[in-house]
Design a protein around this motif. Structure first.
Motif, mmCIF file in Angstrom:
data_model
loop_
_atom_site.group_PDB
_atom_site.id
_atom_site.type_symbol
_atom_site.label_atom_id
_atom_site.label_comp_id
_atom_site.label_asym_id
_atom_site.label_seq_id
_atom_site.Cartn_x
_atom_site.Cartn_y
_atom_site.Cartn_z
ATOM 1 N N LYS A 127 0.832 -1.202 0.000
ATOM 2 C CA LYS A 127 0.000 0.000 0.000
ATOM 3 C C LYS A 127 0.867 1.253 0.000
ATOM 4 O O LYS A 127 1.972 1.270 0.547
ATOM 5 C CB LYS A 127 -0.924 -0.001 1.215
ATOM 6 C CG LYS A 127 -2.028 -1.049 1.163
ATOM 7 C CD LYS A 127 -2.937 -0.926 2.382
ATOM 8 C CE LYS A 127 -4.033 -1.977 2.342
ATOM 9 N NZ LYS A 127 -4.914 -1.899 3.543
ATOM 10 N N LEU A 128 0.354 2.297 -0.621
ATOM 11 C CA LEU A 128 1.098 3.545 -0.771
ATOM 12 C C LEU A 128 1.606 4.053 0.575
ATOM 13 O O LEU A 128 2.782 4.424 0.710
ATOM 14 C CB LEU A 128 0.193 4.594 -1.424
ATOM 15 C CG LEU A 128 0.756 6.010 -1.549
ATOM 16 C CD1 LEU A 128 1.952 6.024 -2.489
ATOM 17 C CD2 LEU A 128 -0.328 6.961 -2.050
ATOM 18 N N ALA A 180 9.097 6.019 1.838
ATOM 19 C CA ALA A 180 9.247 7.404 1.368
ATOM 20 C C ALA A 180 7.985 8.225 1.545
ATOM 21 O O ALA A 180 8.042 9.459 1.448
ATOM 22 C CB ALA A 180 9.659 7.405 -0.107
ATOM 23 N N PHE A 181 6.852 7.586 1.816
ATOM 24 C CA PHE A 181 5.604 8.332 1.871
ATOM 25 C C PHE A 181 5.602 9.346 3.019
ATOM 26 O O PHE A 181 5.132 10.481 2.852
ATOM 27 C CB PHE A 181 4.406 7.386 1.996
ATOM 28 C CG PHE A 181 3.086 8.087 1.830
ATOM 29 C CD1 PHE A 181 2.638 8.459 0.574
ATOM 30 C CD2 PHE A 181 2.296 8.400 2.928
ATOM 31 C CE1 PHE A 181 1.425 9.113 0.409
ATOM 32 C CE2 PHE A 181 1.089 9.059 2.783
ATOM 33 C CZ PHE A 181 0.646 9.415 1.522
ATOM 34 N N GLY A 182 6.120 8.969 4.184
ATOM 35 C CA GLY A 182 6.177 9.902 5.301
ATOM 36 C C GLY A 182 7.041 11.107 4.990
ATOM 37 O O GLY A 182 6.673 12.255 5.313
ATOM 38 N N GLU A 183 8.187 10.878 4.357
ATOM 39 C CA GLU A 183 9.047 11.995 3.959
ATOM 40 C C GLU A 183 8.326 12.907 2.980
ATOM 41 O O GLU A 183 8.429 14.142 3.066
ATOM 42 C CB GLU A 183 10.338 11.458 3.335
ATOM 43 C CG GLU A 183 11.293 12.551 2.885
ATOM 44 C CD GLU A 183 12.495 12.015 2.126
ATOM 45 O OE1 GLU A 183 13.312 12.834 1.672
ATOM 46 O OE2 GLU A 183 12.616 10.777 1.973
ATOM 47 N N LEU A 184 7.588 12.308 2.043
ATOM 48 C CA LEU A 184 6.866 13.101 1.053
ATOM 49 C C LEU A 184 5.785 13.960 1.698
ATOM 50 O O LEU A 184 5.532 15.088 1.265
ATOM 51 C CB LEU A 184 6.258 12.181 -0.004
ATOM 52 C CG LEU A 184 7.253 11.649 -1.036
ATOM 53 C CD1 LEU A 184 6.675 10.458 -1.795
ATOM 54 C CD2 LEU A 184 7.652 12.749 -2.013
ATOM 55 N N ARG A 185 5.151 13.446 2.732
ATOM 56 C CA ARG A 185 4.152 14.254 3.444
ATOM 57 C C ARG A 185 4.786 15.525 4.004
ATOM 58 O O ARG A 185 4.234 16.625 3.896
ATOM 59 C CB ARG A 185 3.545 13.433 4.584
ATOM 60 C CG ARG A 185 2.360 12.581 4.183
ATOM 61 C CD ARG A 185 1.804 11.878 5.395
ATOM 62 N NE ARG A 185 0.511 11.271 5.092
ATOM 63 C CZ ARG A 185 0.015 10.233 5.742
ATOM 64 N NH1 ARG A 185 0.714 9.672 6.728
ATOM 65 N NH2 ARG A 185 -1.163 9.746 5.434
ATOM 66 N N LEU A 202 10.195 6.547 -3.854
ATOM 67 C CA LEU A 202 8.899 5.885 -3.674
ATOM 68 C C LEU A 202 8.669 4.855 -4.784
ATOM 69 O O LEU A 202 8.216 3.735 -4.535
ATOM 70 C CB LEU A 202 7.782 6.933 -3.685
ATOM 71 C CG LEU A 202 6.375 6.438 -3.355
ATOM 72 C CD1 LEU A 202 6.190 6.335 -1.842
ATOM 73 C CD2 LEU A 202 5.317 7.378 -3.938
ATOM 74 N N ALA A 203 8.984 5.236 -6.012
ATOM 75 C CA ALA A 203 8.815 4.322 -7.144
ATOM 76 C C ALA A 203 9.718 3.101 -7.011
ATOM 77 O O ALA A 203 9.299 1.970 -7.305
ATOM 78 C CB ALA A 203 9.106 5.055 -8.452
ATOM 79 N N GLU A 204 10.935 3.324 -6.564
ATOM 80 C CA GLU A 204 11.863 2.206 -6.384
ATOM 81 C C GLU A 204 11.368 1.276 -5.270
ATOM 82 O O GLU A 204 11.440 0.051 -5.390
ATOM 83 C CB GLU A 204 13.262 2.728 -6.053
ATOM 84 C CG GLU A 204 13.898 3.584 -7.150
ATOM 85 C CD GLU A 204 14.343 2.777 -8.368
ATOM 86 O OE1 GLU A 204 14.153 1.542 -8.375
ATOM 87 O OE2 GLU A 204 14.891 3.404 -9.308
ATOM 88 N N GLN A 205 10.852 1.855 -4.198
ATOM 89 C CA GLN A 205 10.329 1.042 -3.105
ATOM 90 C C GLN A 205 9.102 0.241 -3.538
ATOM 91 O O GLN A 205 8.882 -0.878 -3.060
ATOM 92 C CB GLN A 205 9.990 1.942 -1.916
ATOM 93 C CG GLN A 205 11.211 2.548 -1.250
ATOM 94 C CD GLN A 205 10.868 3.724 -0.362
ATOM 95 O OE1 GLN A 205 9.696 3.995 -0.070
ATOM 96 N NE2 GLN A 205 11.892 4.441 0.102
ATOM 97 N N ALA A 206 8.316 0.798 -4.454
ATOM 98 C CA ALA A 206 7.153 0.083 -4.990
ATOM 99 C C ALA A 206 7.544 -0.885 -6.099
ATOM 100 O O ALA A 206 6.668 -1.557 -6.665
ATOM 101 C CB ALA A 206 6.121 1.078 -5.517
ATOM 102 N N ARG A 207 8.816 -0.934 -6.439
ATOM 103 C CA ARG A 207 9.379 -1.837 -7.450
ATOM 104 C C ARG A 207 8.734 -1.601 -8.825
ATOM 105 O O ARG A 207 8.442 -2.527 -9.567
ATOM 106 C CB ARG A 207 9.203 -3.297 -7.019
ATOM 107 C CG ARG A 207 9.897 -3.617 -5.683
ATOM 108 C CD ARG A 207 9.721 -5.062 -5.238
ATOM 109 N NE ARG A 207 10.275 -5.985 -6.220
ATOM 110 C CZ ARG A 207 9.548 -6.856 -6.913
ATOM 111 N NH1 ARG A 207 8.236 -6.923 -6.740
ATOM 112 N NH2 ARG A 207 10.127 -7.669 -7.772
#
Length: 546
Positions: free
Chosen positions: A6-7, A12-17, A69-74
């Protein structure tokens, strides 16, 4: 392929927030001014398309976090899995092989499926050449002059877009499109056509789709009432279907049926036999160039790193604007009349794919997916909804689509169109301050008091994030690349949101209820199962028929 994370679970999602919160008070115009290389470094090219995202509300730190984020989502691995034919549609246990439909050669492991695609391409080419060369005649011995595609959803929107966008490349056959079950759609189309020189293409995988079958039956009656014999129907009907028995019962022989495959969703099917009307309209050579443009985008998608990958970057921008900057919609603004149907096509592509409330593993989501997509061809929108873009309170991230040349030969008029596109882009960026509004009003001759009173009404905040996708001209190749770009962007966004973008169960419930209501329309007595409001309207319909 394992379900996506999940997103909100991606590191990286927390950093992006935090980065998004810090950027809320930042002016994109300042970023452009302070980062001297931004106008070029925030641009990418692939398959003849140029993406400029320098007017998005993000800086180098946010872009780096999005790439992480994209790399973490593969995403790169998932792109390769999609193109290799892995089972990416987990709820229906099958691959999504629309890229195979435009592949120049068989990918490893997909030789059998590619052989079927090649065979279908050969049959499509035969029909396109036979019709355009006047070698196929109707029941009266006259050559076919008009083709009517009967379909709905993906069997209509894609072919309708492509045929309309590529009018400059049309061959000898005029193509028309009917989708709505409203009888006026078919009737209005047939008014100026001659049954003796008209051929219908019925696009329905099951040959049971209510709207398509209703229109096909009415078209058959139109043909028979004009003097065609039942044995002549094969001269005037083709079918794109898997249900050969139902097509034969209708009057279409096996030889006049081209296949649809379960591993291609309707909204991804314009590259298949569903695109036969396009191949007929523009001729086979141009249709091959259309496939080639998409294949070029596929190759880029498969190999380019995230930081240079157009579909992945556009997907990251969609997630950034939707989930981190709070935009619930996305507007597409094609500055080319031929692309006027592009927003309609993209509505189905993106909203039917990613309009989901649960993750691929079936658990509920607590964030938005699939922003509402809308739009219109420039410059018409400038005189209607652009008011909301400039002065409304809700953010509306935008894609401007800009061909740099025109097929019309009217260079001076096209010059104005380009100027309007660039002006709208700049206006969304810079806006207009209250002081600038007051100065403008004074220049018009208003006194100080009146200028001060009116100035707030002329203020436009600007700082509206958007991208510009430009290319030399609308050609079969560039259009193929553009559609494939949005297909892959849609897939990537689905992966980032952790959903399956290849099922569409939300479409099914309405069909089921419609069938039950149709079954009851001849029954005057109310029955259990309908709500009181629907029952009242059903009774009103019955009274209107008397």
């Amino acid at each position: 392929m394992t379900p996506c994370t999940k997103l909100t679970d991606l590191p990286a999602f927390g950093e992006l927030r935090a980065l998004a919160a810090a950027l809320q008070s930042t002016a994109i115009e300042d970023l452009l001014r302070d980062q001297h290389e931004r106008a070029t470094s925030y641009c990418r090219e692939a398959a003849g398309l140029h993406l400029d995202f320098s007017k998005q509300l993000l800086d180098a730190a946010a872009l780096a976090a999005l790439i992480a984020l994209a790399e973490q989502a593969r995403l790169p691995a998932r792109a390769r899995a999609l193109l290799a034919g892995d089972e990416v549609n987990n709820t229906e246990a099958r691959p999504a092989l629309h890229s195979l439909l435009r592949a120049p050669a068989a990918p490893p492991g997909l030789e059998h499926a590619f052989a079927a695609v090649s065979d279908t391409r050969a049959r499509m080419r035969d029909w396109a050449e036979r019709l355009n060369q006047g070698r196929h005649s109707g029941y009266a011995g006259q050559a076919i002059t008009d083709v009517v595609n009967i379909g709905i959803g993906g069997s209509d929107l894609g072919p309708r877009l492509v045929s309309g966008a590529l009018k400059a490349f049309h061959d000898n056959i005029a193509c028309h499109y009917v989708a709505n079950v409203d009888p006026a759609d078919l009737q209005d189309t047939l008014l100026e056509l001659d049954p003796a020189t008209t051929l219908f293409i019925v696009c329905s995988k099951s040959f049971r789709t209510e709207e398509t079958l209703s229109n096909a039956l009415a078209a058959r009656d139109w043909m028979l009432n004009a003097g065609a014999a039942p044995a002549d129907l094969d001269k005037h009907f083709l079918a794109i279907t898997t249900n050969l028995e139902a097509a034969a019962e209708f009057g279409i022989s096996r030889d006049n049926c081209l296949p649809m495959w379960d591993w291609v969703g309707g909204r991804y099917s314009v590259w298949s036999a569903v695109g036969l009307s396009c191949a007929i309209a523009i001729g086979w050579e141009h249709f091959e160039a259309f496939l080639g443009g998409a294949a070029a985008m596929d190759a880029h998608f498969a190999t380019a790193p995230v930081a240079d990958n157009l579909p992945m970057l556009m997907s990251l921008l969609e997630v950034w604007n939707c989930n981190l900057l709070g935009a619930g919609n996305h507007v597409v603004l094609p500055y080319d009349q031929g692309l006027a149907r592009l927003p309609d096509f993209l509505q189905q592509l993106t909203m039917e794919s990613n309009g989901k409330r649960v993750a691929a593993d079936g658990t509920a989501l607590d964030y938005d997916t699939g922003p509402v997509l809308w739009g219109s061809a420039g410059t018409m929108g400038q005189h209607s909804f652009h008011q909301l873009l400039h002065q409304g309170t809700r953010p509306c991230p935008a894609d401007f689509i800009l061909p740099l040349t025109t097929h019309t030969g009217m260079a001076r008029q096209h010059r104005r169109l380009v100027a309007n596109c660039l002006a709208q882009s700049r206006a969304l960026l810079v806006g207009r301050s209250e002081e600038a509004a007051r100065t403008s009003l004074l220049a018009r001759g208003l006194d100080e008091a009146e200028a001060a009173r009116l100035a707030p009404h002329l203020v436009m905040p600007g700082n509206r994030p958007h991208s510009v996708i430009s290319f030399e001209a609308v050609t079969p190749h560039s259009l193929g690349a553009l559609i494939a770009l949005y297909e892959h962007r849609t897939f990537c966004s689905g992966q980032l949101w952790g959903i399956n973008p290849f099922d569409q169960w939300g479409v099914e419930l309405g069909k089921e209820i419609s069938s039950s209501i149709l079954a009851r329309m001849d029954d005057d007595a109310p029955r259990p199962g309908l709500d009181a409001a629907t029952e009242r309207l059903l009774q009103a319909w019955r009274r209107a028929q008397r």
